[in-house]
Design an enzyme around this catalytic site. Structure first.
Site, PDB file in Angstrom:
ATOM      1  N   GLU A 168       9.973  14.899  15.980  1.00  0.00           N
ATOM      2  CA  GLU A 168      10.245  14.910  14.548  1.00  0.00           C
ATOM      3  C   GLU A 168       9.280  15.887  13.874  1.00  0.00           C
ATOM      4  O   GLU A 168       8.065  15.737  13.960  1.00  0.00           O
ATOM      5  CB  GLU A 168      10.042  13.507  13.987  1.00  0.00           C
ATOM      6  CG  GLU A 168      10.408  13.394  12.534  1.00  0.00           C
ATOM      7  CD  GLU A 168      10.340  11.959  12.037  1.00  0.00           C
ATOM      8  OE1 GLU A 168       9.416  11.226  12.436  1.00  0.00           O
ATOM      9  OE2 GLU A 168      11.212  11.574  11.237  1.00  0.00           O
ATOM     10  N   LYS A 175       0.840  -1.204   0.000  1.00  0.00           N
ATOM     11  CA  LYS A 175       0.000   0.000   0.000  1.00  0.00           C
ATOM     12  C   LYS A 175       0.871   1.250   0.000  1.00  0.00           C
ATOM     13  O   LYS A 175       1.601   1.498   0.954  1.00  0.00           O
ATOM     14  CB  LYS A 175      -0.898   0.055   1.237  1.00  0.00           C
ATOM     15  CG  LYS A 175      -1.881   1.226   1.156  1.00  0.00           C
ATOM     16  CD  LYS A 175      -2.590   1.500   2.460  1.00  0.00           C
ATOM     17  CE  LYS A 175      -1.826   2.436   3.368  1.00  0.00           C
ATOM     18  NZ  LYS A 175      -1.681   3.808   2.839  1.00  0.00           N
ATOM     19  N   GLU A 180      10.634   0.744  10.024  1.00  0.00           N
ATOM     20  CA  GLU A 180      11.583   1.837   9.793  1.00  0.00           C
ATOM     21  C   GLU A 180      10.821   3.104  10.129  1.00  0.00           C
ATOM     22  O   GLU A 180       9.932   3.516   9.393  1.00  0.00           O
ATOM     23  CB  GLU A 180      12.066   1.802   8.341  1.00  0.00           C
ATOM     24  CG  GLU A 180      13.413   2.468   8.154  1.00  0.00           C
ATOM     25  CD  GLU A 180      13.287   3.938   7.876  1.00  0.00           C
ATOM     26  OE1 GLU A 180      13.210   4.713   8.855  1.00  0.00           O
ATOM     27  OE2 GLU A 180      13.235   4.316   6.702  1.00  0.00           O
ATOM     28  N   CYS A 238      13.110  10.838   7.120  1.00  0.00           N
ATOM     29  CA  CYS A 238      13.161  10.286   8.481  1.00  0.00           C
ATOM     30  C   CYS A 238      14.555  10.424   9.078  1.00  0.00           C
ATOM     31  O   CYS A 238      14.709  10.529  10.279  1.00  0.00           O
ATOM     32  CB  CYS A 238      12.702   8.843   8.488  1.00  0.00           C
ATOM     33  SG  CYS A 238      13.434   7.876   7.177  1.00  0.00           S
TER      34      CYS A 238
END
Lengths: 282, 492
Positions: free
Chosen positions: B400, B195, B269, B303
């Protein structure tokens, strides 16, 4: 007149010291014949937290030793284990093993420790490599210890299960918080005396006896535990460990079949691969 | 942006670049896309579609099918059949040839794919063209060659595929993340239900066409579009053997929780808050370029972005001054312009998240700098932003942001640099700039991060393992290590 023997009191092993549970609780370790072998400490949530704190403090020193040095210390454990084999054989007989079975288990435990000791200065070569990237860079990957590892020891075999689970955790430089076999804690306690006289730095291995059912949720949820070997957990306990692992993305090694024999890939399960890049140039 | 500060001491560019816009004629976008299941595009059983837009101008690009639970059922059973009947029994050498063929077709159509990636996701065309697409082709080419050599990858084991892999990927590197997931999974003999992220479905759908033209047997690769619910349906499906996820730590934890009590294999991840450490003896001009690339590459939607700059105290002011001057020369705007350095923010939701965290940074007392650049009237954009006077406890130093926002802290000693760098629940990446070789290795040993870039940053390669420590997830993608995520190695 026969001489009255001197009995030992059996304690937790935290930070290289033999301590009673802060809770003051004990529980009876029962032999195969139904008799009480001894009372052992029943570790508490506070003991577990202390163990994790101590294990965290010991990671840096243990991980920064050379593989050669860790290998020698692990080999020293094997030497001391062999030296104490009569005690272990007796304790395994107490919990129902025949003399031949007990001798075999102790021998296998010593040999397994020797086998893992030899990996300490080699596994990096199996797991690491230079990466041939498409550019002018030096690029290398190598395994590093994950950190603090919780080890749930199988109920049996009480000694071989402990050694098989603990050794691969120690090889790459992790420190351990061990939940011993609940029904047969005596070999694990004697094993802490082996650790204590084998140059293993205090805090590298911390052993708790007590109720797994009670302690596993605290271990599973602890934010400063990086990984858990759930090898000695029941399916329900393993699921509880997986749920607790979510809080800080712990790595969980689930019980598989009859459990491991010996494999360098068990060492890898408690490592993190680090990749370092540097440009090449004038 | 009400919070913008004028770039008083930092003159804007004295000249301007002529627009150099990449043509979009090369790409044909359908008005409507079905789900790619069992080798064919099909209308979704859910009967639902959702729009996908160009974040650079908010124009509608296409309608994309939303896969519901019945669609996921169909995709998983197609993948299972393909695994059992075709892909599993196939020799590694034959699998390899399919993957090599796909790698070549991606190279052949890379301009088309790059333009589509930029249209749907907002990244600068020069990045899509020069970074994303070469890495996509390279990843397939690299793993293709492993397919018939798996027994040599790790000594003493007998590798077997896991079965059906469910894969959920993010919107920051849509096709590259697809390559990182699909190439190793197929090379090792698994079949895939993947997906893409809901804001960036189109290149995955074009990739499905390429796989189909390559003759990849039906069911080996299934692309199901949709949002979070679709992803959860894949993760929760009983007949999926392995889940691979790249995305936020929050969603990664939900997946880890959803899989508790099952024997499904998982690799994650997740997020990062990388420290980028600059020592006083660093080559400063190179370090400036590295730091700029570290945080503004792909609008900071990375990331492993170097989002926490740690500068040695005695060069702090000079370095920050240089950074501000460099910031003023970044070209922000139309992602299709080949001159553009910083393109569009991927979505309105992400723009709101960035804006919110920047406002938190200001209210917590950090000092903000933004260059005085003109942003397009339509579309989602955010000025490259620096924060100085940042404390470790500030949210902009902990969370983040996933946008073009750099938080700057300082340190005095190497020990302090290590302590501050590691003071985060994340552990994906880190950067070090210094001229001293022994210090690089000393730092690299101590930084708790899966990737350490020394005197460089944001470099990627198919042969180089990538992945995190701690709450940045587990498992590695890329390199020999990337194979581990998709095999049962037959050891205890």
């Amino acid at each position: 007149m026969s001489r009255l023997d001197v009995r030992k009191t059996y304690k937790l092993y935290l930070g290289g010291k033999f301590l009673r549970s802060e809770s003051g609780r004990t529980y009876p370790a029962v032999g195969a014949d139904g008799n009480v072998l001894a009372r052992v400490a029943k570790g508490s949530r506070k003991d577990l937290r202390d163990a994790v704190r101590i294990a965290r403090g010991a990671v840096g020193g243990w991980a920064s030793r050379t593989g050669y040095n860790r290998g020698q210390i692990l080999y020293r454990i094997a030497e001391t284990l062999e030296d104490r084999s009569a005690t272990f054989v007796g304790q395994l007989e107490d919990i129902g093993l025949s003399n031949a079975e007990a001798i075999a288990e102790v021998g296998q435990s010593v040999d397994r420790m020797v086998w893992y000791a030899g990996w300490a200065d080699k596994f990096v070569q199996i797991y690491g490599n230079l990466n041939p990237v498409a550019g002018p860079f030096f690029n290398i990957s190598s395994p590093e210890p994950t950190g603090v590892v919780g080890v749930v020891v199988p109920e049996e075999p009480a000694l071989l299960g402990l050694v098989s689970r603990l050794a691969p955790v120690l090889v790459p430089g992790n420190t351990a918080v061990v939940l011993a076999s609940e029904a047969s804690p005596m070999p694990a306690i004697t094993f802490t005396e082996v650790l204590n006289s084998s140059d293993v730095p205090g805090g590298v291995v911390n052993v708790l006896t007590g109720s797994k059912e009670e302690l596993i949720p605290f271990l599973a949820d602890h934010m400063d535990v990086n990984a858990i070997d759930a090898g000695g957990a029941t399916p329900e306990q393993a699921e509880r460990i997986q749920q607790g692992a979510v809080h800080n993305v712990k790595r969980v090694v689930l019980p598989v079949g009859d459990g491991p024999t010996q494999s360098p890939y068990r060492i890898a399960a408690f490592t993190e691969t680090k990749t370092v890049w540097h440009p090449k140039g004038l | 942006m009400a919070t913008k500060l004028p770039a008083t001491s930092h003159e804007p560019l004295l000249w301007d670049y002529a627009t150099s816009k990449e043509s979009t004629d090369i790409v044909e976008i359908d008005s409507k896309y079905g789900l790619f299941i069992d080798g064919k595009f099909r209308a979704p059983k859910s009967r639902k579609y959702f729009p996908t837009i160009n974040p650079a101008n908010e124009e509608h690009l296409a309608d994309v099918a939303e896969a519901g639970p019945r669609d996921i059922d169909l995709a998983v059973s197609a993948a299972r059949r393909a695994y059992t009947d075709v892909w599993g029994p196939m020799s590694g050498a034959e699998r390899a040839k399919y993957l090599f063929r796909i790698a070549r077709m991606v190279q052949e159509r890379s301009r088309e794919l790059a333009v589509l990636e930029t249209l749907d996701g907002g990244k600068p065309i020069k990045e899509a063209r020069d970074v994303d697409l070469p890495l996509v082709a390279g990843h397939f080419f690299y793993y293709a060659g492993w397919a018939d050599k798996l027994e040599y990858a790790f000594p003493g084991v007998s590798p077997k595929p896991l079965g059906v892999a469910g894969q959920v990927i993010p919107w920051n590197f849509p096709l590259m993340m697809l390559a990182w997931k699909v190439a190793p999974a197929l090379a090792t003999g698994n079949t895939v239900v993947l997906k893409p992220a809901e804001t960036t479905s189109l290149t995955a759908l074009m990739f499905a066409q390429i796989a189909s033209e390559a003759g990849l047997p039906p069911g080996v690769l299934n692309i199901v579009t949709g949002a979070g619910r679709t992803g959860a349906a894949i993760v929760g499906h009983d007949d999926v053997d392995k889940i691979a996820f790249t995305g936020s730590t929050a969603v990664g934890k939900m997946i880890q929780s959803q899989l508790a009590g099952t024997s499904k294999r998982l690799t994650l991840e997740l997020g990062g808050k990388a420290a980028h450490v600059v020592f006083e003896d660093a080559p400063l001009d190179q370090a400036i370029e590295g730091v700029i690339n570290g945080i503004f590459f792909n609008q900071g939607h990375v990331c492993c972005a170097g989002s926490r700059l740690l500068v040695q105290e005695n060069i702090h002011d000079r370095f920050v001054d240089k950074l501000k001057r460099r910031l003023a020369t970044l070209r922000v705007g139309d992602p299709l312009d080949k001159n553009t350095d910083v393109g569009a923010i991927n979505s309105r939701a992400q723009l709101e998240r960035i804006t919110e965290l920047v406002e938190v940074g200001l209210s917590e007392g950090a000092e903000m700098f933004q260059p005085d650049c003109v942003l397009p009237d339509r579309g989602f954009y955010f000025r490259p932003t620096l924060f100085t006077n940042v404390a470790q406890s500030h949210r902009i130093a902990q969370e983040e942001i996933f946008g073009p926002v750099l938080s700057i802290l300082s340190f005095r000693t190497p020990d302090e640099a290590v302590e501050k760098a590691n003071n985060t629940p994340y552990g994906l990446s880190a950067g070090v700039w210094t001229s001293k070789g022994s210090r690089i290795l000393w730092m690299a040993d101590r930084l708790k991060a899966g990737v350490v870039w020394a005197n460089t940053y944001n470099k990627f390669d198919p042969t180089s393992p990538f992945g995190g420590y701690k709450e940045s997830g587990f498992g590695r993608e890329g390199g020999r290590h990337g194979l581990l995520a998709y095999m049962d190695w037959g050891e205890g």
